[in-house]
Each structure stands twice: as C-alpha cells, then as structure tokens.
Design an enzyme around this catalytic site. Structure first.
Site, PDB file in Angstrom:
ATOM      1  N   LYS A  53       0.980  -1.188   0.148  1.00  7.20           N
ATOM      2  CA  LYS A  53      -0.106   0.056   0.237  1.00  7.20           C
ATOM      3  C   LYS A  53       0.962   1.156  -0.105  1.00  7.20           C
ATOM      4  CE  LYS A  53      -3.855  -2.066   2.985  1.00  7.20           C
ATOM      5  NZ  LYS A  53      -4.640  -2.528   1.960  1.00  7.20           N
ATOM      6  N   LYS A  58      -2.285   1.327   9.115  1.00  2.41           N
ATOM      7  CA  LYS A  58      -2.460   0.356   8.292  1.00  2.41           C
ATOM      8  C   LYS A  58      -1.320  -0.727   7.888  1.00  2.41           C
ATOM      9  CE  LYS A  58      -6.217   1.961   5.180  1.00  2.41           C
ATOM     10  NZ  LYS A  58      -6.254   2.273   3.837  1.00  2.41           N
ATOM     11  N   GLY A  93      -7.666  -7.524   3.499  1.00  2.00           N
ATOM     12  CA  GLY A  93      -8.758  -8.403   4.156  1.00  2.00           C
ATOM     13  C   GLY A  93      -8.938  -7.634   5.569  1.00  2.00           C
ATOM     14  N   HIS A 110     -14.081  -4.209   8.360  1.00  2.00           N
ATOM     15  CA  HIS A 110     -13.517  -3.657   7.511  1.00  2.00           C
ATOM     16  C   HIS A 110     -13.684  -4.820   6.134  1.00  2.00           C
ATOM     17  CE1 HIS A 110     -12.150  -0.518   9.576  1.00  2.00           C
ATOM     18  NE2 HIS A 110     -11.575  -1.025  10.528  1.00  2.00           N
ATOM     19  N   GLU A 157      -9.667   0.834  -5.333  1.00  2.00           N
ATOM     20  CA  GLU A 157     -10.604   1.361  -4.440  1.00  2.00           C
ATOM     21  C   GLU A 157     -10.398   2.653  -3.967  1.00  2.00           C
ATOM     22  OE1 GLU A 157     -11.434  -3.295  -2.201  1.00  2.00           O
ATOM     23  OE2 GLU A 157      -9.937  -1.819  -1.411  1.00  2.00           O
ATOM     24  N   ARG A 194      -6.779  -8.038  -9.643  1.00  2.00           N
ATOM     25  CA  ARG A 194      -7.370  -9.473  -9.695  1.00  2.00           C
ATOM     26  C   ARG A 194      -8.822  -9.275 -10.123  1.00  2.00           C
ATOM     27  NH1 ARG A 194     -10.305  -9.447  -4.907  1.00  2.00           N
ATOM     28  NH2 ARG A 194      -9.001  -8.662  -3.171  1.00  2.00           N
TER      29      ARG A 194
HETATM   30  P1  ADP Z   1      -7.739  -4.025   2.823  1.00  2.36           P
HETATM   31  O1  ADP Z   1      -6.353  -4.199   1.988  1.00  2.36           O
HETATM   32  O2  ADP Z   1      -7.724  -4.636   4.060  1.00  2.36           O
HETATM   33  O3  ADP Z   1      -8.951  -4.255   1.937  1.00  2.36           O
HETATM   34  P2  ADP Z   1      -8.163  -1.204   2.389  1.00  2.36           P
HETATM   35  O4  ADP Z   1      -6.957  -0.159   2.634  1.00  2.36           O
HETATM   36  O5  ADP Z   1      -8.781  -1.340   1.159  1.00  2.36           O
HETATM   37  O6  ADP Z   1      -7.585  -2.248   3.148  1.00  2.36           O
HETATM   38  O7  ADP Z   1      -9.223  -0.656   3.676  1.00  2.36           O
HETATM   39  C1  ADP Z   1     -10.522  -1.551   3.766  1.00  2.36           C
HETATM   40  C2  ADP Z   1     -11.548  -0.776   4.451  1.00  2.36           C
HETATM   41  O8  ADP Z   1     -11.104  -0.006   5.801  1.00  2.36           O
HETATM   42  C3  ADP Z   1     -12.188   0.415   3.777  1.00  2.36           C
HETATM   43  O9  ADP Z   1     -13.256  -0.378   2.973  1.00  2.36           O
HETATM   44  C4  ADP Z   1     -12.704   1.188   4.558  1.00  2.36           C
HETATM   45  O10 ADP Z   1     -13.951   0.631   5.020  1.00  2.36           O
HETATM   46  C5  ADP Z   1     -11.807   1.178   5.796  1.00  2.36           C
HETATM   47  N1  ADP Z   1     -10.783   2.182   5.522  1.00  2.36           N
HETATM   48  C6  ADP Z   1      -9.637   2.351   4.833  1.00  2.36           C
HETATM   49  N2  ADP Z   1      -9.079   3.457   4.793  1.00  2.36           N
HETATM   50  C7  ADP Z   1      -9.825   4.355   5.696  1.00  2.36           C
HETATM   51  C8  ADP Z   1      -9.531   5.627   5.927  1.00  2.36           C
HETATM   52  N3  ADP Z   1      -8.413   6.601   5.688  1.00  2.36           N
HETATM   53  N4  ADP Z   1     -10.572   6.064   6.738  1.00  2.36           N
HETATM   54  C9  ADP Z   1     -11.621   5.434   7.141  1.00  2.36           C
HETATM   55  N5  ADP Z   1     -11.727   4.110   6.794  1.00  2.36           N
HETATM   56  C10 ADP Z   1     -10.834   3.446   6.080  1.00  2.36           C
HETATM   57  P1  ADP Z   2     -12.512  -8.422  -1.792  1.00  2.00           P
HETATM   58  O1  ADP Z   2     -12.389  -8.929  -3.201  1.00  2.00           O
HETATM   59  O2  ADP Z   2     -13.732  -7.992  -1.531  1.00  2.00           O
HETATM   60  O3  ADP Z   2     -11.340  -7.304  -1.632  1.00  2.00           O
HETATM   61  P2  ADP Z   2     -10.547  -9.716  -0.037  1.00  2.00           P
HETATM   62  O4  ADP Z   2      -9.571  -8.809  -0.137  1.00  2.00           O
HETATM   63  O5  ADP Z   2     -11.064  -9.638   1.470  1.00  2.00           O
HETATM   64  O6  ADP Z   2     -11.791  -9.689  -0.886  1.00  2.00           O
HETATM   65  O7  ADP Z   2     -10.044 -11.351  -0.047  1.00  2.00           O
HETATM   66  C1  ADP Z   2     -10.160 -11.796  -1.513  1.00  2.00           C
HETATM   67  C2  ADP Z   2     -10.989 -13.097  -1.232  1.00  2.00           C
HETATM   68  O8  ADP Z   2      -9.975 -14.162  -1.568  1.00  2.00           O
HETATM   69  C3  ADP Z   2     -11.840 -13.320  -0.060  1.00  2.00           C
HETATM   70  O9  ADP Z   2     -13.086 -12.813  -0.069  1.00  2.00           O
HETATM   71  C4  ADP Z   2     -12.020 -14.770  -0.033  1.00  2.00           C
HETATM   72  O10 ADP Z   2     -13.226 -15.279  -0.857  1.00  2.00           O
HETATM   73  C5  ADP Z   2     -10.733 -15.330  -1.057  1.00  2.00           C
HETATM   74  N1  ADP Z   2      -9.831 -15.955  -0.115  1.00  2.00           N
HETATM   75  C6  ADP Z   2      -8.884 -15.245   0.599  1.00  2.00           C
HETATM   76  N2  ADP Z   2      -8.187 -16.157   1.652  1.00  2.00           N
HETATM   77  C7  ADP Z   2      -8.890 -17.454   1.113  1.00  2.00           C
HETATM   78  C8  ADP Z   2      -8.695 -18.726   1.708  1.00  2.00           C
HETATM   79  N3  ADP Z   2      -7.865 -18.859   2.718  1.00  2.00           N
HETATM   80  N4  ADP Z   2      -9.481 -19.631   1.284  1.00  2.00           N
HETATM   81  C9  ADP Z   2     -10.495 -19.374   0.341  1.00  2.00           C
HETATM   82  N5  ADP Z   2     -10.641 -18.239  -0.194  1.00  2.00           N
HETATM   83  C10 ADP Z   2      -9.770 -17.145   0.105  1.00  2.00           C
HETATM   84 MG    MG Z   3      -9.491  -3.104   0.146  1.00  2.00          MG
END
Ligand code: ADP
Ligand code: ADP
Ligand code: MG
Length: 668
Positions: free
Chosen positions: A116, A158, A164, A235, A275, A296
C-alpha cells in the site's frame, strides 16, 4: 482464444470461471485439495488434478504443483481467481517462465500495487488523489508518532502489506499512538511477514466506492463504472451495489479517469479494481481518495456484469490471449441497478463468529444462470456439502438486478426470504435485516451502517414465538400422521377420536425453556396454549419435495411455513423470516446439564494466536484470555466467570479442533 485453461482456485470463483470457459468452448482443468476431492468446482471442470493436503499452504498455494498440473494437462493458461495466488507476482513470473499465460496483470503491476505504501507513492506521481497521510519508508516509531500528530486524530494505522481488513488500528489521540502502532506491527508481522505501516487520516462516515478497470496488451484501458461496497463488518464487505447511489455523471467521470490513470501508471493489463475512500463533507458532495488497487477479479464483480451486461471472465480470457478490449469507453453503458449479498457461514449475533458444518438443506431462490437474469446465485457448494475450517466462510453470492434500486432491493429481500439453509448458521436473516434497515433502504450509506443500525439488525426474530411453537407442534403431528398411515400399529398419541386429551411439549426457544399444551377437542379440532398465548391451531400439509410445508393458522396469523427437523431442532422458515426451536425430549436429558464447569473450548477449528494470561493469573468475567484465528478472522476468547487460570493446554501457533479445551480455569 485458449483451448484449455487451468483454474488455480476453488469454491464459487472456480465454478464461475469454469462456467464462462464452458460457454466459450474452452476446456477447463480443476485443481483440488484433499478436503475438496468431491467439491462442486471439481465437477464443474472437464478434468481435475489433485494437488495436496487440505490447508491452503499444502495445495492451493503450492504453485510448483499447479504449474506442473497445467503442463501435464496441456493447459495454455492459468486463471488464479481471487485470494490464494492471484496477487502473487512470483507466481505470475513462474507461469511466464513455464510458457503458460497468467490470466491477470503483468508481474510488475502486481508488485507495484502489492504494497500500500509504495503504491501510494506511485499514485502521488500519477496525480491520483490520496488520503492525507504518511507512506514513507522510514519506520522510526518517533517519526511515525510525529507524522500521526501532524495528520491529526483520529488517525488510521495500516499494514502496508495488509489485506482483508487485517492489522488496521484507529487511533483516537496522540497518547494512544505508540500502543496501537505496536499492536498493528505485531499483527502485520504474524499475518503478512512484514511490519511496515502507513498512516492515514481516518475519514469520518466514509463510503467505499471502487472502480472496475480493464486494460489490454495494446495499451487501451477503460473503466466499467463503480461499485459501492460501504456496507462492511470488520472492514470486510457484506453488501455491494452498482451504480453507487448519489453518484453524479461528473464525479463518475472523474473517478473513472483517476482509476484509469492509476492503472496506466503501472501498465495494467486485465481486470483490476481501484478502491477509493469517499468523504462526505457536511456541506455536501463527495471527495474521493485512492486507497489501494486489487490486481485481480474481485468477489463483487457480478454487480458490474449485471449493470453492463458483460462477462468479465470472458474479457479476462480474451485479453490474456492477446485480443484487444471488446468495447471502447463510449460503448459502455449502465443498465438498471444491481446488488450482491455475501451469504456466509457465521453467527452475526455472536460477533460474526464463523461457522462450519454440513449444508443439510441448501435451497436457493429461483434464479437464472449467468446471463443478465434478475436473480443470480454464484456458489461453490451443493446440498450435503461441508463448509470446512480450511477456507473462507462464504457459502454463496446472491446477485439481483432491477430497473431501479427499489426494484433490486425488493428482489434481494424476496430472494433472501426464499433461501433455505439448515445445518450451520448463516447470515441470511441478518442480510435481510440490513437490506430492510432504514439506512440501507434510503441509501444512507457509509462504513458505519452496521453499527449505526445495530438495534434493528442483531437479535431479531421476525417469525416470533407463537408461530415458531405452532410450527414445531404441527411438524411433530404431521410426522406422526405420516408414520401412522405408513404403519397403523405404530400409533402414538397422534389423533384421538374421543374425549379431550392434553399433551405436553417441552421446548427451548431463544435460550429459554418453555412448556406448551396441546388439547385434542371432541370435534377433532386442536387448541394450543403456552404462556399467555392460546387459541385454535390449524394446518394443512402442502406438497413439498423435502421438509414439511404447511398452511399454518394460529393466534390470528396465517403463513405458509416450511420446517425441517434435524435431531431435536425444528428449523422454521416463512416469508417473515426464519427461526429455530428445540423440541426437548425431557427424559433423554435428565442429569446431562451440570457437567460444563471451568472448561474453555475452541468455538471453531483454527489456530491459537496468543494467550493473554498465564497459569496462576486471577481473571475477571469477560476478561480476554486467548486469541484464536480461523477463517480469516481473529476471535477473542473471554472468561465466562471470575476465576484463576490453572493451566494453558496449547501454545501460540498450535492448530486446534472445534471443542478442544484451550485452558483450564479454576472457578472462584
Ligand atoms: P484492505 O487491504 O484490508 O482491503 P483497505 O485499505 O482497502 O484495506 O481498507 C479496507 C476498509 O477499511 C475500507 O473499505 C474502509 O472501510 C476502511 N478504511 C480504509 N482506509 C480508511 C480511512 N483512511 N478512513 C476510514 N476508513 C478507512
Ligand atoms: P475483496 O475481493 O472483497 O477485496 P478480500 O481482499 O477480502 O476480498 O479477499 C479476496 C477473497 O479471496 C476473499 O473474499 C476470499 O473469498 C478469498 N480468499 C482469501 N483467502 C482465502 C482462503 N484462505 N480460502 C479461500 N478463499 C480465500
Ligand atoms: Mg481493500
């Protein structure tokens, strides 16, 4: 176009990719672990190769084996799905070295967007708006503290390598920063093998809006509009929709252009998602900031397919095969509104604790397959399959499409109402409550929707006690009647021709024991009474493939009810919702209770992350004792009563089965 591809994934996404391959006449190869030997995705493909043990590290993450399987079966390309190897640049490189096409972006783009902090530095150069924050490589704690003070509070820490929702910490004030940093770094090291962090301003009441992008090898890049994924728990996304309510054409064009700029900055090819976190300032409007790019296909891609009428997996295959994008930006249009709900094996009322078990009953709403139908179900399971602890807890995705948001919303509610799952707990009823909540219905969306609406979402039972009890009694009588007609000598105390007979039923409903009395009247009518509820009970059996379906009348209500009895539990479904009631065979349970004492057991199979106590410690009721991790989430195990820790029975890192005793607590 390829003639044969290997799908390096499992579950619904493997089935999803296989469906498009089949439609295009492309042969597909599945890979599977021990636990998945008879999984739906194996049957969905033309061929299958066993690649190892049940844990992902022994199978779906073993990329040498997967590449070998592709070579052995003559697959020309590998689709990684999402999760697992999909964002692993070393795997993308290894595919290229083996002469197999990776159906995804170039390894360099995965790498550039993988961290990130680094990706934010790149985005800054490309002119993409960023959340005010610090994403430098100097990780000196005192520098990080100064940066957080400069950014202001609340601030968000973060894990740079995170995903996730893991490792994120909201810090309310400067004094809390050091402790939050240490805890974020600890979780990041354990989960991602790196403790590098970044700091961002914590946006208040934000929305999560992401843009689907697509690039090809000729250097074209388009955006396929947005998805709003603001409804989240921990989240992680729960409901996703497209288009985003309140989106204006101007803002869409700006966000689309920013997303395309982000993709172009890393020479992106294939499907990707940019995002954004969107601030909703009090004066109105929306301000968007880049959060991360997922390199992806995303879990929620079906809502984009529903509003564009396109098959994104088909686009992925074409682009990976070197074809140009099928459409130009000006050829892309939005039709109607789509919503996706993630049906997960979990218990929302118990802090979303993941559940495992067998899908004894799994009935989907009437749905059409992949085409732009109004209701679509993407899943990787069939009735009778097991949700195991090895993989994530998603059972199915329910996607609806309508001309308007209101129409889509009504369809989602109806489709959830028609969904029947027995055998493990799921969030289906919770999803219905969210869909019907004031905030969601009025599109008052932000990432705090679930906590804000909590009073209307948790511990709800729309069926209610009178119907639940009546349904359980009727279910018993119908079962007896069926047994009696099959074998007249098996007669229990079912239908009595003469005199009034009163029969007693012991139930447990929502954790409370209760007693109901059923009277058989002279005229054959039934009268049911419990607590302060009483009245005539009537029901007619309706034809049903399985389960018991009836037209039930009791206490002024009339409902078509379907029930399944599994051992003592009667699962009751009707248009109002679903509930469970346990019919207790009182004799069978005499003396069983007392045993539980000071045992603390794992609520699900998983890994012990840490213990917060040691032998000899005195603990208070509710105090955290241990942290477990299962199915991508952490769970704190708290003391049920005051006591003293007698012994820890496992060590951090140990894998435990459901019900395993983790530690001994001496009570008092
Ligand atoms: P991940 O890799 O775990 O998906 P993200 O950076 O995409 O992490 O953030 C996941 C979620 O966390 C976002 O969808 C949002 O709900 C919350 N979030 C992330 N950054 C911020 C921020 N700067 N302020 C408030 N909420 C945040
Ligand atoms: P998103 O596409 O909503 O950003 P995440 O970043 O949380 O989803 O993760 C991507 C997806 O990968 C998850 O929703 C989950 O279905 C899949 N995934 C991750 N780890 C595993 C695992 N250990 N077994 C099966 N599926 C997984
Ligand atoms: Mg995310």
């Amino acid at each position: 176009m390829f003639t044969k591809i290997l799908i390096a994934n499992r579950g619904e996404i493997a089935c999803r990719v296989a469906a498009t391959a089949r439609r295009l006449g492309v042969r597909s190869v599945a890979v599977y672990s021990d636990a998945d030997a008879s999984a739906k995705h194996v049957a969905a493909c033309d061929e299958a190769v066993h690649i190892g043990g049940s844990a992902p590290k022994d199978s779906y993450l073993r990329w040498e084996r997967i590449i070998e399987a592709a070579k052995a079966t003559g697959a020309q390309a590998i689709h990684p799905g999402y999760g697992f190897l999909s964002e692993n640049d070393a795997f993308a490189n290894a595919c290229a070295e083996a002469g197999i096409a990776f159906i995804g972006p170039p390894a360099s783009a995965i790498l550039a967007m993988g961290l990130k902090a680094e990706s934010k530095q790149l985005m800054e150069k490309a002119g993409v708006p960023l959340v005010p924050g610090y994403h430098g490589s100097d990780q000196d704690p005192s520098l990080l503290q100064r940066e957080a003070d400069r950014i202001g509070y609340p601030a968000l820490i973060k894990a740079s390598a995170g995903g996730g929702g893991k490792g994120m910490r909201v810090v309310e004030k400067s004094e809390d920063f050091a402790a939050a940093l240490a805890s974020c770094q600890r979780e990041a090291r354990n989960s991602f093998g790196s403790d590098a962090v970044l700091i961002e301003k914590y946006v208040q009441r934000p929305r999560h809006i992401e843009i689907q992008v697509f690039g090809d090898t000729q250097g074209h890049c388009v955006y396929l509009f947005e998805r709003d994924c603001s409804v989240q728990r921990r989240h992680q996304k729960v409901l996703e929709e497209a288009p985003a309510p309140g989106m204006t054409p101007e803002l869409r064009a700006q966000m689309g252009a920013a997303a395309v700029a982000a993709a172009k900055a890393v020479n992106y090819v294939g499907a990707g998602t940019v995002e954004f976190i969107v601030e909703q300032p009090p004066e109105g409007g929306m301000r968007f900031y880049f959060m991360e790019m997922n390199t992806r296909l995303q879990v929620e891609h079906p809502v984009t397919e529903a509003i564009t009428g396109l098959d994104l997996v088909e686009w992925q295959l074409r682009v990976a095969g070197g074809e140009p994008l099928p459409l130009r930006q000006e050829d892309l249009h939005i039709h109607g509104h789509a919503i996706e709900a993630r049906i997960c094996a979990e218990t929302p009322d118990n802090n979303f604790l993941p559940a495992t078990g067998t899908l004894t009953v799994y009935r989907k709403p009437a749905c059409s397959a992949f085409e732009r139908g109004v209701v679509r179900v993407d899943d990787g399971v069939r009735e009778g399959d097991t949700i195991s602890p090895f993989y994530d807890s998603m059972v199915a995705k329910l996607i609806v499409h309508g001309a308007t948001r209101e129409e889509a919303l009504a369809r989602m509610d109806a489709a959830l109402a028609e969904t029947r799952i027995v055998g493990l707990s799921t969030n289906v009823q919770f999803l219905r409550h969210v869909v019907n909540s004031r905030s969601f219905a009025q599109a008052d969306l932000d990432t705090a929707l679930i906590p804000r609406e909590a009073a209307a979402l948790f511990h709800q039972d729309k069926v209610g006690k009178p119907l639940a009890v009546a349904a359980a009694v009727a279910q018993t009588l119908l079962t007896e009647r069926a047994a009696e007609s099959a074998d007249p000598f098996s007669r229990r105390d079912g239908w009595r021709p003469h005199g009034i007979t009163v029969r007693r039923f012991d139930f447990e409903y929502q954790g409370e024991s209760m007693l109901a009395h059923l009277s058989y009247l002279h005229d054959g009518a039934l009268h049911l009474a419990f607590g302060d509820v009483s009245g005539p009970l009537a029901f007619d059996a309706l034809p049903a493939e399985t389960g018991t379906r009836m037209d039930l009348r009791f206490s002024g209500q009339r409902q078509t009810v379907q029930t399944w009895q599994v051992i003592e539990t009667v699962h009751v479904f009707c248009a109002l919702g679903a509930t469970q009631i346990v019919e207790i065979d009182a004799l069978a349970h005499a003396g069983e209770a007392a045993a539980e004492g000071g045992r603390l057991t794992a609520p699900m199979p998983g890994k012990v992350v840490s213990f917060a106590v040691k032998a000899g410690d005195a603990v208070k009721k509710g105090q955290a004792l241990a942290v477990m991790e299962a199915m991508k989430m952490e769970h704190t195990i708290a003391a049920p009563v005051d006591g003293t820790v007698a012994e820890l029975l496992y060590a951090p890192g140990d894998q435990v089965n459901e019900g395993a005793e983790l530690l001994k607590l001496a009570v008092g």
